[in-house]
Scaffold this active site. Structure first.
Site, PDB file in Angstrom:
ATOM      1  N   GLN A   1       0.861  -1.178   0.000  1.00  0.00           N
ATOM      2  CA  GLN A   1       0.000   0.000   0.000  1.00  0.00           C
ATOM      3  C   GLN A   1       0.901   1.234   0.000  1.00  0.00           C
ATOM      4  O   GLN A   1       1.496   1.591   1.014  1.00  0.00           O
ATOM      5  CB  GLN A   1      -0.924  -0.023   1.206  1.00  0.00           C
ATOM      6  CG  GLN A   1      -1.790  -1.280   1.287  1.00  0.00           C
ATOM      7  CD  GLN A   1      -2.791  -1.393   0.152  1.00  0.00           C
ATOM      8  OE1 GLN A   1      -3.777  -0.658   0.103  1.00  0.00           O
ATOM      9  NE2 GLN A   1      -2.549  -2.312  -0.768  1.00  0.00           N
TER      10      GLN A   1
ATOM     11  N   ARG B   1      -4.485   4.029   4.191  1.00  0.00           N
ATOM     12  CA  ARG B   1      -3.745   4.721   3.142  1.00  0.00           C
ATOM     13  C   ARG B   1      -4.107   4.162   1.778  1.00  0.00           C
ATOM     14  O   ARG B   1      -4.598   3.025   1.651  1.00  0.00           O
ATOM     15  CB  ARG B   1      -2.235   4.595   3.373  1.00  0.00           C
ATOM     16  CG  ARG B   1      -1.689   3.194   3.254  1.00  0.00           C
ATOM     17  CD  ARG B   1      -0.159   3.156   3.410  1.00  0.00           C
ATOM     18  NE  ARG B   1       0.300   3.812   4.606  1.00  0.00           N
ATOM     19  CZ  ARG B   1       0.944   4.989   4.634  1.00  0.00           C
ATOM     20  NH1 ARG B   1       1.212   5.631   3.508  1.00  0.00           N
ATOM     21  NH2 ARG B   1       1.347   5.503   5.774  1.00  0.00           N
TER      22      ARG B   1
ATOM     23  N   ALA C   1     -11.812   2.759   3.816  1.00  0.00           N
ATOM     24  CA  ALA C   1     -10.822   1.914   3.151  1.00  0.00           C
ATOM     25  C   ALA C   1      -9.942   2.715   2.191  1.00  0.00           C
ATOM     26  O   ALA C   1     -10.128   3.915   1.984  1.00  0.00           O
ATOM     27  CB  ALA C   1     -11.525   0.778   2.422  1.00  0.00           C
ATOM     28  N   HIS C   2      -8.991   2.005   1.573  1.00  0.00           N
ATOM     29  CA  HIS C   2      -7.992   2.678   0.736  1.00  0.00           C
ATOM     30  C   HIS C   2      -8.615   3.338  -0.492  1.00  0.00           C
ATOM     31  O   HIS C   2      -9.558   2.856  -1.094  1.00  0.00           O
ATOM     32  CB  HIS C   2      -6.868   1.722   0.324  1.00  0.00           C
ATOM     33  CG  HIS C   2      -7.310   0.475  -0.388  1.00  0.00           C
ATOM     34  ND1 HIS C   2      -6.477  -0.585  -0.579  1.00  0.00           N
ATOM     35  CD2 HIS C   2      -8.480   0.116  -0.953  1.00  0.00           C
ATOM     36  CE1 HIS C   2      -7.095  -1.537  -1.237  1.00  0.00           C
ATOM     37  NE2 HIS C   2      -8.320  -1.130  -1.480  1.00  0.00           N
ATOM     38  N   ASN C   3      -8.056   4.522  -0.808  1.00  0.00           N
ATOM     39  CA  ASN C   3      -8.408   5.311  -1.996  1.00  0.00           C
ATOM     40  C   ASN C   3      -9.832   5.864  -1.975  1.00  0.00           C
ATOM     41  O   ASN C   3     -10.336   6.329  -3.002  1.00  0.00           O
ATOM     42  CB  ASN C   3      -8.179   4.503  -3.277  1.00  0.00           C
ATOM     43  CG  ASN C   3      -6.714   4.155  -3.463  1.00  0.00           C
ATOM     44  OD1 ASN C   3      -6.319   3.021  -3.194  1.00  0.00           O
ATOM     45  ND2 ASN C   3      -5.914   5.110  -3.893  1.00  0.00           N
TER      46      ASN C   3
END
Length: 337
Positions: free
Chosen positions: A196, A216, A237-239
């Site tokens: 990540q 991240r 969560a990511h993004n």
């Protein structure tokens, strides 16, 4: 501190009915308030408590003030006015700048002279701590992370490597910003971890509740816009991207790469699937499950209210026969045609 009603009226565009020289020191509920306190009513179901309150003053609308004989601060929006008065009368606890003897600050880190680094806090390599920042006990600010001016981290907050935090933010105990996103690739019967590599970038005037986690980005960044308010125990969560002035209540979960617009609200325990786009000014009620993008502003629900268990079991049993019932109905309609 004590502030007169005249001063409150001047600051918050209200008017005083009664003694404008009364000074109040605290905010309180109607039933607990005393002569040095100010209370409010924004919901008429509490208007019955007005007759018994001992508050020095009450914040009311013009209409509700007609039901009250005491001193009133009359405004258009009592709830908003109360919030502003409470902020004025109960400011954040002041602190003296410095670094606690038990804190560990990397020699390459930049820490403003007006900042406070609390007991057992850790500040990483080339981290930047801005003016008037408060870093509470046991916090970790990772390598290359940046904390903007006047931001406060309460106890045991983690800001991981290279994350960027804006100004005037508040992070409650246990928040974790910048942990790895949940990214894996199938390798036969096993899973292979995907590094990540992105960051979390948080704007100004953001509040993050206790034990909330923001992952991240996998490659790009997870972005939280200015003015966003996040309750306790939220998973982002990511993004994910959350637009300006959106508010999300406790225990909500936002899956990866979803984009939430500006001025949205998400109720408690709601779940939003990944890779969706939620338009500006969308309001999702508590415990809803959102599995498709929402293109238009409005209120959306996807949950069933609680019912007596026996009734729920009957309805649940019928759900298993919906496909069969739909086929039978289609045959009947075809015959009728």
């Amino acid at each position: 501190m004590a502030v007169t009603l005249a001063e409150l009226a001047r600051r918050f565009q209200g008017k005083v009915r009664g003694d404008s020289g009364i000074a109040v020191e605290r905010v309180a509920t109607l039933d607990a308030a005393g002569p040095r306190d100010i209370a409010y009513v924004s919901d008429r179901k509490y208007a019955a408590l007005l007759s018994g309150t001992a508050a020095g003053a009450v914040i009311l609308t013009e209409a509700d003030a007609r039901q009250y004989n005491g001193t009133a601060l009359i405004v258009d929006d009592p709830h908003l006015c109360f919030a502003r008065v409470a902020t004025l009368l109960h400011p954040p606890r002041a602190f003296n700048p410095g670094v606690h003897v038990t804190a560990v600050v990397d020699p390459t880190a930049s820490v403003a002279k007006t900042a406070w680094i609390g007991p057992h806090a850790v500040i990483g390599h080339r981290a930047v701590i801005g003016d008037d920042v408060f870093i509470g006990a046991g916090c970790v600010v990772g390598d290359g992370a940046t904390i903007g001016a006047r931001t406060r981290l309460m106890a045991r907050v983690t800001i991981d490597d290279h994350c960027v935090i804006g100004e005037n933010c508040l992070f409650h105990s246990g928040a974790v910003i910048g942990s790895d996103g949940f990214g894996y690739a199938r390798d036969g019967e096993r899973w292979h971890k995907i590094p990540q590599l992105g960051r979390v970038v948080i704007g100004h005037n953001v509040e993050v509740g206790a034990n909330t986690t923001i992952d991240r980005g996998a490659m790009g960044d997870t972005v939280i816009g200015d003015g966003v308010k996040l309750d306790n125990l939220i998973q982002i969560a990511h993004n994910v991207r959350v637009g300006e002035n959106t508010a999300i209540a406790a225990c909500a979960g936002i899956a990866g790469s979803t984009v939430i617009g500006k001025r949205c609200t998400v109720g408690g325990q709601a779940g939003i699937s990944g890779h969706l786009i939620i338009a500006d000014d969308v309001h999702i009620t508590a415990a809803s499950l959102v599995t498709n993008s929402i293109a238009e502003a409005g209120h959306y629900s996807a949950s069933l209210k609680a019912e007596p268990a026996e009734k729920w079991r009957r309805n649940a049993a019928r759900l298993h026969h919906l496909d069969e019932m739909a086929r039978r109905l289609a045959k009947i309609e075809q015959k009728l045609k």
